[in-house]
Enzyme design. Structure first.
Site, mmCIF file in Angstrom:
data_model
loop_
_atom_site.group_PDB
_atom_site.id
_atom_site.type_symbol
_atom_site.label_atom_id
_atom_site.label_comp_id
_atom_site.label_asym_id
_atom_site.label_seq_id
_atom_site.Cartn_x
_atom_site.Cartn_y
_atom_site.Cartn_z
ATOM 1 N N GLU A 116 0.829 -1.198 0.000
ATOM 2 C CA GLU A 116 0.000 0.000 0.000
ATOM 3 C C GLU A 116 0.865 1.251 0.000
ATOM 4 O O GLU A 116 1.984 1.253 0.519
ATOM 5 C CB GLU A 116 -0.922 0.007 1.229
ATOM 6 C CG GLU A 116 -1.978 -1.080 1.143
ATOM 7 C CD GLU A 116 -2.888 -1.146 2.362
ATOM 8 O OE1 GLU A 116 -4.104 -1.240 2.150
ATOM 9 O OE2 GLU A 116 -2.410 -1.113 3.499
ATOM 10 N N CYS A 129 3.597 8.503 1.147
ATOM 11 C CA CYS A 129 4.129 7.518 2.084
ATOM 12 C C CYS A 129 4.219 6.201 1.322
ATOM 13 O O CYS A 129 3.212 5.697 0.831
ATOM 14 C CB CYS A 129 3.186 7.397 3.285
ATOM 15 S SG CYS A 129 3.680 6.118 4.462
ATOM 16 N N CYS A 136 6.805 -7.056 6.462
ATOM 17 C CA CYS A 136 7.944 -6.544 7.219
ATOM 18 C C CYS A 136 8.410 -7.635 8.162
ATOM 19 O O CYS A 136 7.600 -8.392 8.695
ATOM 20 C CB CYS A 136 7.535 -5.303 8.025
ATOM 21 S SG CYS A 136 8.911 -4.496 8.896
ATOM 22 N N CYS A 140 7.191 -5.582 15.107
ATOM 23 C CA CYS A 140 6.787 -4.717 16.225
ATOM 24 C C CYS A 140 5.325 -5.046 16.563
ATOM 25 O O CYS A 140 4.468 -5.005 15.674
ATOM 26 C CB CYS A 140 6.944 -3.245 15.854
ATOM 27 S SG CYS A 140 8.641 -2.825 15.397
ATOM 28 N N CYS A 143 2.228 -2.853 15.385
ATOM 29 C CA CYS A 143 2.131 -2.470 13.974
ATOM 30 C C CYS A 143 1.489 -3.590 13.165
ATOM 31 O O CYS A 143 1.924 -4.739 13.221
ATOM 32 C CB CYS A 143 3.525 -2.157 13.435
ATOM 33 S SG CYS A 143 3.547 -1.792 11.666
ATOM 34 N N CYS A 367 -0.174 5.500 10.264
ATOM 35 C CA CYS A 367 1.032 4.787 10.682
ATOM 36 C C CYS A 367 0.681 3.456 11.334
ATOM 37 O O CYS A 367 -0.131 3.405 12.259
ATOM 38 C CB CYS A 367 1.818 5.592 11.711
ATOM 39 S SG CYS A 367 2.266 7.222 11.170
HETATM 40 N N1 SAH Z 1 9.852 0.128 9.491
HETATM 41 C C1 SAH Z 1 10.029 1.559 9.560
HETATM 42 C C2 SAH Z 1 9.043 2.355 8.748
HETATM 43 C C3 SAH Z 1 7.553 2.028 8.820
HETATM 44 S S1 SAH Z 1 6.480 2.558 10.085
HETATM 45 C C4 SAH Z 1 10.012 2.026 10.984
HETATM 46 O O1 SAH Z 1 9.625 1.262 11.850
HETATM 47 O O2 SAH Z 1 10.449 3.137 11.245
HETATM 48 C C5 SAH Z 1 6.393 4.255 10.249
HETATM 49 C C6 SAH Z 1 6.178 4.655 11.704
HETATM 50 O O3 SAH Z 1 4.878 4.259 12.211
HETATM 51 C C7 SAH Z 1 7.185 3.987 12.639
HETATM 52 O O4 SAH Z 1 7.685 4.936 13.536
HETATM 53 C C8 SAH Z 1 6.338 2.962 13.339
HETATM 54 O O5 SAH Z 1 6.892 2.561 14.557
HETATM 55 C C9 SAH Z 1 5.023 3.707 13.494
HETATM 56 N N2 SAH Z 1 3.903 2.852 13.847
HETATM 57 C C10 SAH Z 1 3.750 1.532 13.630
HETATM 58 N N3 SAH Z 1 2.567 1.095 14.099
HETATM 59 C C11 SAH Z 1 1.945 2.159 14.620
HETATM 60 C C12 SAH Z 1 0.683 2.348 15.244
HETATM 61 N N4 SAH Z 1 -0.163 1.340 15.413
HETATM 62 N N5 SAH Z 1 0.370 3.591 15.667
HETATM 63 C C13 SAH Z 1 1.225 4.624 15.476
HETATM 64 N N6 SAH Z 1 2.418 4.504 14.886
HETATM 65 C C14 SAH Z 1 2.786 3.287 14.478
#
Ligand code: SAH
Length: 374
Positions: A116, A129, A136, A140, A143, A367
């Site tokens: 996406e 974005c 991935c 985490c 996420c 995000c």
């Molecule tokens: N893998 C990279 C880029 C993708 S995520 C990274 O982790 O930086 C972009 C941002 O969104 C990251 O800071 C990630 O931690 C954050 N993110 C992931 N899940 C989220 C959520 N449920 N709510 C808010 N931010 C989130």
């Protein structure tokens, strides 16, 4: 196809660095440097200057349909089109919100993998974005992308094509606000960009090189966001590309960060921050610290204080992200008063801090919400 059938769902904390072996997407003009394009064209028996024409069509006019390139001989159109403009991305669905100024597109790649991208138009800028991997491997737990595991790395051209698609919509006046351009690109879609280093650097180069070599987007407008792959941050600092580095910290202490960002079991908070300061020193660019505020998990005032002490007096900016809801997660965003207190503590240490707006939440485009399911 569901994402779960593309890959195995990882166990909690499990990291995946190497994608399962898969066929590679076809070569595309956007994968190549100017010199490589001339060589590729020559190999097809055409004059090298055809590479410049193709590049102008693609990067200046955003046209990837060789059949319409009437300044090329008819026979060359077909041959060059087949060799350098394979179809890499097929739109499956586009959903919009904010009156059409936020647009999430689900793409199918040549092998069925789904990714996406999200376009966000503001009064003063338009940000794309983009995804850098299908899925991935960083896992985490808050996420949505991380929960389905890693399907595969994307190619340079697959990444660039997401930006070109957004640029086309803007140029055609399809986004409310009149014809416009992409001013910013953030590698904050699906994937860990620094785990797909080579393709991502290639894409960044294509984005920032002036036309006809690339799209001519200012490097200052490009942000690479990472969980904190320390050796790759060091490499990025030496590329001579003054892009903004964003580090997804989410906790100032190793005990908590080990659970929120599993890569922390390999590179600790202190190592990640050291790499960030070195990046700032080498590039003179302010580093962004991403911190998703999760209710009663990482939003205590003492953690704000600890974070403030770790980063004060550095070339840094903190971006707080109210946690966006994801399926199956028990966590929610912090209470407004806790968010305010967190901001105040950081400001007390003299740290620049902003709270990110959560554009795209209602279309699961914010995000951490990109899961690419049909
Ligand atoms: N893998 C990279 C880029 C993708 S995520 C990274 O982790 O930086 C972009 C941002 O969104 C990251 O800071 C990630 O931690 C954050 N993110 C992931 N899940 C989220 C959520 N449920 N709510 C808010 N931010 C989130």
């Amino acid at each position: 196809m569901s994402t779960a059938s593309q890959t195995g769902t990882p166990a909690p904390g499990q990291l995946t660095f190497v994608a399962p072996r898969r066929a590679k997407p076809a070569r595309h003009l956007a994968d190549l440097t100017m010199a490589e394009r001339r060589a590729a064209v020559a190999e097809l028996g055409e004059k090298p200057f055809r590479a410049d024409q193709l590049s102008r069509h693609y990067f200046e006019r955003l046209n990837g349909d060789a059949a319409t390139m009437t300044d090329l001989p008819a026979a060359a159109r077909e041959k060059l089109g087949a060799a350098l403009f394979p179809r890499l991305l097929t739109p499956v669905r586009e959903i919009t919100c904010d009156g059409g100024t936020t647009r999430k597109t689900l793409w199918r790649l040549f092998d069925g993998a789904l990714v996406e991208s999200v376009l966000m138009r503001y009064s003063d800028r338009t940000t794309m974005c983009v995804s850098s991997q299908a899925g991935c491997g960083m896992n985490c737990p808050f996420c949505a992308t991380g929960q389905a595991g890693l399907t595969r790395n994307m190619s340079t051209a697959e990444i660039v094509e997401q930006v070109v698609a957004g640029a086309r919509e803007l140029a055609a006046g399809e986004v409310p606000g009149g014809p416009g351009r992409v001013s910013n690109v953030v590698f904050m879609g699906m994937g860990e960009p620094l785990a797909n280093y080579k393709a991502v650097i290639g894409a960044v180069r294509r984005l920032v090189e002036p036309a006809p070599s690339g799209l001519g987007i200012s490097a200052r407008g490009v942000t690479v966001s990472t969980v904190g792959l320390v050796p790759a941050i060091g490499k990025l600092a030496d590329e001579g590309l003054p892009v903004t580095l964003a580090v997804s910290l989410h906790a100032p202490d190793d005990e908590l960060r080990d659970t929120l960002v599993p890569i922390n079991t390999r590179w600790k908070v202190a190592e990640v921050l050291d790499a960030a300061w070195e990046y700032a020193a080498k590039t003179k660019r302010r580093v962004s610290i991403e911190y998703a505020l999760i209710k009663d998990i990482n939003d205590q005032e003492w953690r704000a204080d600890l974070l403030g002490k770790l980063i004060r007096n550095k070339l840094v900016h903190v971006n707080l992200i109210p946690l966006n809801p994801t399926p199956g997660s028990k966590w929610t965003a912090s209470r407004p008063e806790d968010e305010r207190a967190f901001v105040r503590r950081l400001e007390h240490h003299g740290v620049l801090v902003t709270v990110r707006d959560t554009r795209g939440r209602e279309i699961d485009g914010a995000c951490g919400q990109l899961a690419a399911a049909e």
